[in-house]
Structures are given as C-alpha cells and as structure tokens.
Design a protein around this motif. Structure first.
Motif, short mmCIF file in Angstrom:
data_model
loop_
_atom_site.label_atom_id
_atom_site.label_comp_id
_atom_site.label_asym_id
_atom_site.label_seq_id
_atom_site.Cartn_x
_atom_site.Cartn_y
_atom_site.Cartn_z
N LEU A 531 41.38 39.50 35.46
CA LEU A 531 42.33 38.43 35.78
C LEU A 531 43.76 38.92 35.70
O LEU A 531 44.62 38.51 36.49
N GLN A 532 44.05 39.79 34.75
CA GLN A 532 45.39 40.36 34.67
C GLN A 532 45.73 41.17 35.91
O GLN A 532 46.83 41.06 36.48
N MET A 533 44.79 42.01 36.35
CA MET A 533 45.04 42.84 37.54
C MET A 533 45.23 41.98 38.78
O MET A 533 46.11 42.23 39.61
N MET A 534 44.41 40.94 38.93
CA MET A 534 44.53 40.09 40.11
C MET A 534 45.83 39.31 40.10
O MET A 534 46.43 39.06 41.15
N ALA A 535 46.30 38.92 38.91
CA ALA A 535 47.55 38.17 38.83
C ALA A 535 48.76 39.06 39.08
O ALA A 535 49.75 38.63 39.69
N LYS A 536 48.70 40.31 38.63
CA LYS A 536 49.84 41.20 38.78
C LYS A 536 49.89 41.91 40.13
O LYS A 536 50.95 42.03 40.74
N TYR A 537 48.74 42.41 40.59
CA TYR A 537 48.73 43.28 41.76
C TYR A 537 48.01 42.68 42.97
O TYR A 537 47.94 43.32 44.01
N GLY A 538 47.47 41.48 42.81
CA GLY A 538 46.79 40.85 43.93
C GLY A 538 47.73 40.11 44.84
O GLY A 538 48.97 40.13 44.68
N SER A 539 47.16 39.44 45.80
CA SER A 539 47.95 38.65 46.75
C SER A 539 48.50 37.41 46.07
O SER A 539 48.04 36.99 45.00
N PRO A 540 49.50 36.78 46.67
CA PRO A 540 50.01 35.52 46.08
C PRO A 540 48.94 34.44 45.96
O PRO A 540 48.96 33.66 45.00
N GLU A 541 48.03 34.39 46.93
CA GLU A 541 46.97 33.39 46.83
C GLU A 541 46.07 33.65 45.63
O GLU A 541 45.67 32.73 44.91
N ALA A 542 45.76 34.95 45.39
CA ALA A 542 44.93 35.28 44.24
C ALA A 542 45.65 34.97 42.93
O ALA A 542 45.05 34.43 41.99
#
Length: 640
Positions: A531-542
């Motif tokens: 969840l940390q990786m998706m929040a920091k490095y993912g797309s804005p939607e993610a």
C-alpha cells in the motif's frame, strides 16, 4: 637406410659447393615422438580390448586425470594417431553399458565428456553424433527412477549441455531426439540441486538461437510449474522459463494461428472428456443392468421354490426390501410371469440409465454463471485463450501455482514471471483475476503475502528494490536488465496498463483487507508495504483508492508501514478499517465459506467478538425446544 641416403646427399652437395638442405633432425625427433605416442595408445587399446570392467574403469580414471582441462588439440597431440580410435572405443562401451547400472557408468560418461566438451572439439563432436552418442545419453536419462544413479544422470545432462552449446546443428539434432521432454521428466523427480541446475541449463541452451523448437520447449518447461509439488523443482523450472521468455523478442511471441490452435486443442480436450464420461456411463449402466437381471433371476427362482408355508414369500419380501433400499425400480414379481416389459428398461441398447447417470453428474457440477466472480474469471480466461499471443492462460496458471509455494525464492520467480507476462494485454484481465483469487485464498497465507507484494510492485512499477522492502520480486536488477534494455515500446506501455487491470479487479481494497489478518504478521507487513508503494509511486487513481481504503491511518501506513504493523491495531482502528472494507470482507467470507477455508477477523476486539458469540449462543439456546431430561435416581450410600 633413408637417413643414410639423406646424409650422403648432404655431403655431396657440400663437396660441390651447393647450399645445404635444412636440418631434419628436429623433424625426425617429432616423428619419433609421435610414433611413441601412437605405440603407447596401441598398447592401451590392446589392453582395453582384453580388460574387464574394473580394469577399464581404472584405465578411464587415469585417462581423465591426465587430460582433464586440456583442449581437443592437446588431447590429439598427446594421444597421437590413436585419439579417434580411443574415443570410438569409449563411446561404444558407453552405448553397451548405459542401461546396465554399471559402477563404471559415471566414469565412462565423464570420459566421453572429456573429449566432447573440450574446447575446439568439433571433430570429436561430429564423431560422437555419427556414433549415436546423443541418443544413448538421452536413453540413459530417460530410464526409470532407480535404474541409474543420480550422479550418472547428472553427468549425462552435462555432456548433452556441452554438445548443445557447440553448434546449432547439433542442438537441433538433440531437439529432434526429444531431449526437452526427457529433461523435464528428469527434473520432475530430481531433488539434487546440481541435477536440477544441469536440467535448467540444458533447457535454456536448447532454446537459445533455436527458433524452430523454442515454443515447444517452453511449453514443456511449463509442466514443471503446474505438475510438480517440489519447491526446488518449481523454482528451477521458473528460472528456466523466465530466462527463455526474456530471451525472446516481443514479435516472436505472437502468431495469427495461436488462438485458433489453443481453442481447437481445448475443444478436442473437451470432446475427449465427454467421450470418456460417456464410456464411464455406459460401463456403469451395463453393471446396473447386470445387477438388475441377477436380482430378477433370483426373484424368479424364489417364486418357483416358494412353499405353502410362506418361506419363499418371506425371502421374496426380503429381496424386495433390499431392492427398495438400493433405489432400483424393479417391477413386482407377479407382473414378471406374463409380461415382457419387466426388463424393458434394462435392455442392452436402452439409453435411460445412461441419461440418468449423465444428468446426475451434470447436477453435481457447479454452474459457471452462479457467481459474478466466477463469470468474470471465465470471461477473462476465454479472452486469453482466443488471443494471438503464444503465451496463453496456462502460463498465468503456472505462475499462480508458484504463489502457493512456501519458498521465498520461488515466490520471487513468480514475481519475475508476472513482470514478463504483463507485457501482453491479452493476459492482463486473467492475471489480475488469479492474483485476486490468491489474495482471497486464506488457506495459503504465504500465498496471500506474495500476491499482495506482486500487486504492489505491478501498480507502482518499481524497477528495483525500495528501501525497507524485503524479498521484492524485482530486487535482482540484473535478472531482467538485458530484457528491459531491449524491450519494445509497445511492451513497455503494456506493462503500464497492467495497473489498470489490477484497479478494475479491486485488488487494492483486498490488499488493504490483509491489514486485519489475525493469524499472519507477514501478510499484514507485506500488505502495508504494498500500500505504501502504490500510494507513493503509483498512479493518482491508485493513490486515491489507497487513501479511500485506509482512511485516517493513511499517513501512518505511508510514513512507516513496518512500524504500523509491528504491534496489534487498536480497536478503533480495526473498526474503522472494517467499516471501510465491509463489502470486500463479505465477499472474502463468502468465498472462504465455499472453499471451507478459515476466515479473517471481523475487525472487532476480542472482547466484543466473545460477547457477540455469547449473545448469539444465548439467543439460539432460548429458541431451541426444551427436551425432557430423565431424572436418574441417586445412588444409595456405599454403592458406586
């Protein structure tokens, strides 16, 4: 006599003042040395022809010790003109003893490899192919387990590897001998790391620069992932498959007839399955008819032997009750005397029994469209089956099978394969559905953690390991570095669109649901890191979806996910997460109930859960009817 003539000719030239001929003493010395080596090898071959097995083993051991590490040119120079004859004798001896489980077999194979695997050994390799050596090696490897020692099989694989690496023609000849299925079967039952590594290297070598056979070989390698229960075998098979797929170009993995071939093969498989079910039904119906005929015959005999005392009618009643208990609709005995319709339903050519059995089997099969999730899985599988990509849904199934393995290295290889498969749009939906099923499968908690980890890296598209992330699927930067360097733009964009398929499958809320896992700290930790990786490095939607799932604890998870999961969550935090993820929690409970798997915690504190359970039990107790309790008399004093 020849030397004297040369000396006389030289003296006559010097007396006439003619220039002297070149000195031939060195040439004669070399010829004498060559003759000495040839004579020594002639004696060696004579001793070989007259020796027994133990003597030959000692001779081969001495030969290996003398020439190990030398090139083929040095071996030929040392053995003289008898090098080819010695090699022929060793290969012929190996062909005669490769199936005899001889104690000298390992030494014989090493002696063959001394000539064949030496640098610049094109001459020995050609002779080896002409003598049928590759076929003998493949036959030795394909023998049943226990027929040969594992060391001999491993040495045979290494010799095949040396021959395959020498030239493309020999590599194709080995492929024509069906060496790849043999290597896969060898690895399926191997447990030694050296043997598994030899099989992996052979499969990779057979696929390198060999376009006619590459697709057949990586389909054979796929069996190591789906049909093996051994974690080392799955890991080495995944390493071989990952290396093979990384070597192929994007254009090599697409064919206009790939989807049609898969659909045709699937239709043939379904047809064979239907025919097998029909044959099974026919056999069961035949046994049923025989049983009915036997019972009718027994009933007729009982009627004929029935006496006036009614004993036969008692036996008849017993037989009728047995038939009624078995559920067989056998007509009454009185109707059998003057009617030909008694066994009409049991005639050999009748179909009702077969139809009943088929309908009963179909009724036990769960329909595919009962659940919306199952319907989506079926649609994604059908889309992957009909695509032009050579990699079909079976490769996704093989990758998903690696997630159930407890070994971290095997799960890391699953992450590498997901990275490679994400380059093909036709596999995105089905792969997302399989990851979703892995996250929801509470029977394999390590599989849940691995799936959550893969989801995090797929959405964030992290090329290397991030600080504080352990056992990341792409933490080995050199594994796919060459493939990433020459990756086509289309494949690179397909990797980015795979995150959209993950978002459509609602995998982010399911990963967040693992934060409530009450039986696995690893699941909670991997879910928080993902969840940390998706929040920091993912797309804005993610990132927005992660924020909506976590709510007030979003900042805590993003700042330090390991510290967030180090201690049990507070009651208020668990209640808030459970409220945000309530729909997905209900789906997880429903799937776990259907699979008979344990369920996750409800996000409530232990005291509340216990109180709720006690309250439910009290309600059930009050609604239950009261049963009469028999009062036992108290025992008299002094009695037990």
């Amino acid at each position: 006599r020849g030397g004297g003539m040369v000396l006389a000719s030289r003296a006559s030239r010097q007396s006439r003042g003619a220039p002297a001929a070149p000195n031939t003493d060195l040439r004669f010395a070399r010829a004498g040395k060559l003759d000495a080596n040839s004579k020594r090898m002639a004696m060696w071959m004579k001793t070989w022809d007259q020796a027994n097995r133990s003597t030959r083993e000692r001779m081969l051991q001495v030969l290996i010790a003398e020439h190990e590490g030398r090139t083929a040119v040095e071996i030929e120079r040392h053995l003289g003109m008898g090098a080819s004859l010695v090699f022929t004798r060793i290969v012929s001896y190996f062909r005669l003893t490769h199936a005899s489980n001889s104690v000298t077999l390992v030494t014989t194979i090493r002696a063959v490899g001394l000539f064949v695997c030496a640098p610049a050994a094109e001459r020995f390799q050609a002779e080896f192919a002409e003598l049928g050596g590759p076929q003998a090696l493949i036959d030795a490897v394909s023998l049943p387990a226990g027929a040969l020692p594992v060391t001999a099989r491993c040495e045979a694989m290494l010799v095949l590897l040396g021959v395959a690496r020498s030239s493309r023609a020999l590599k194709q000849s080995i492929c024509e001998l069906r060496a790849a299925p043999v290597a896969v079967g060898f690895m399926m039952h191997a447990t030694d790391e050296t043997a598994l590594a030899a099989g992996r290297d052979l499969l990779v070598s057979l696929c390198t620069a060999n376009p006619p056979y590459v697709h057949d070989i990586h389909r054979d390698v796929l069996e190591l992932l789906t049909m093996s229960d051994s974690a080392p075998t799955q890991r080495y098979g995944a390493e071989a498959l990952r290396t093979i797929l990384a070597q192929l170009d994007y254009s090599q993995l697409y064919s206009s007839a790939a989807g049609e071939a898969r659909l045709k093969e699937a239709a043939e498989a379904r047809k064979e399955e239907a025919e097998e079910d029909k044959r099974k039904d026919e056999r069961q119906a035949q046994l049923r008819r025989r049983d009915l005929e036997e019972r009718a015959r027994e009933r007729g005999e009982v009627e004929e032997d029935a006496g006036a005392d009614g004993e036969g009618y008692g036996n008849l009643a017993t037989a009728a009750s047995r038939d009624a208990h078995d559920g067989d609709a056998v007509p009454a005995a009185g109707d059998a005397a003057g009617s030909n319709d008694t066994l009409a339903f049991a005639a050999p050519g009748s179909d009702p029994d077969i139809a009943i059995l088929a309908a009963r089997r179909e009724s036990t099969r769960p329909p595919a469209d009962v659940d919306d999730s199952a319907a989506k899985d079926t649609a994604a599988h059908a889309a992957a089956m009909g695509s032009d990509c050579v990699l079909g849904p079976e490769y996704v199934d093989g990758t998903a099978a690696l997630l159930s393995c407890f070994a971290l290295r095997t799960q890391r290889e699953a992450g590498h394969l997901v990275t490679l498969l994400s380059e093909h749009v036709s596999l995105h939906a089905y792969m997302a559905r399989r990851l979703r099923n892995a996250v929801l499968d509470t029977r394999a908690m390590h599989g849940q953690a691995a799936a959550a980890q893969i989801v995090g890296f797929a959405v964030s598209a992290a090329p290397v390991a991030l600080p504080g992330v352990a056992h990341a699927p792409t933490d080995e930067a050199s594994v796919l570095a060459d493939h990433d360097a020459r990756m086509m733009p289309e494949a690179r964009s397909n990797r980015a669109t795979f995150a959209g398929a993950i978002l459509e499958a609602d995998l982010i809320p399911l990963v967040a649901l693992l934060l409530l896992h009450d039986r696995s700290a690893e699941c909670r930790r991997q879910a928080a890191i993902s969840l940390q990786m998706m929040a920091k490095y993912g797309s804005p939607e993610a990132a927005e979806q992660v924020r909506g799932c976590l709510g007030d604890v979003f900042d805590d998870v993003v700042d330090n996910p390991i510290a967030f999961t180090a201690m049990p969550l507070e009651d208020a935090t668990r209640r808030a997460l459970a409220a945000n993820l309530a729909p997905f929690k209900q789906e997880q409970e429903r799937i776990a109930h259907a699979r008979g798997a344990p369920q996750l915690a409800l996000g409530l504190p232990a005291s509340s859960q216990t109180a709720a359970a006690l309250g439910k039990a009290s309600v059930v107790a009050t609604k239950a009817p009261k049963r009469a309790v028999s009062q036992k008399p108290e025992p008299e004093p002094g009695t037990e």
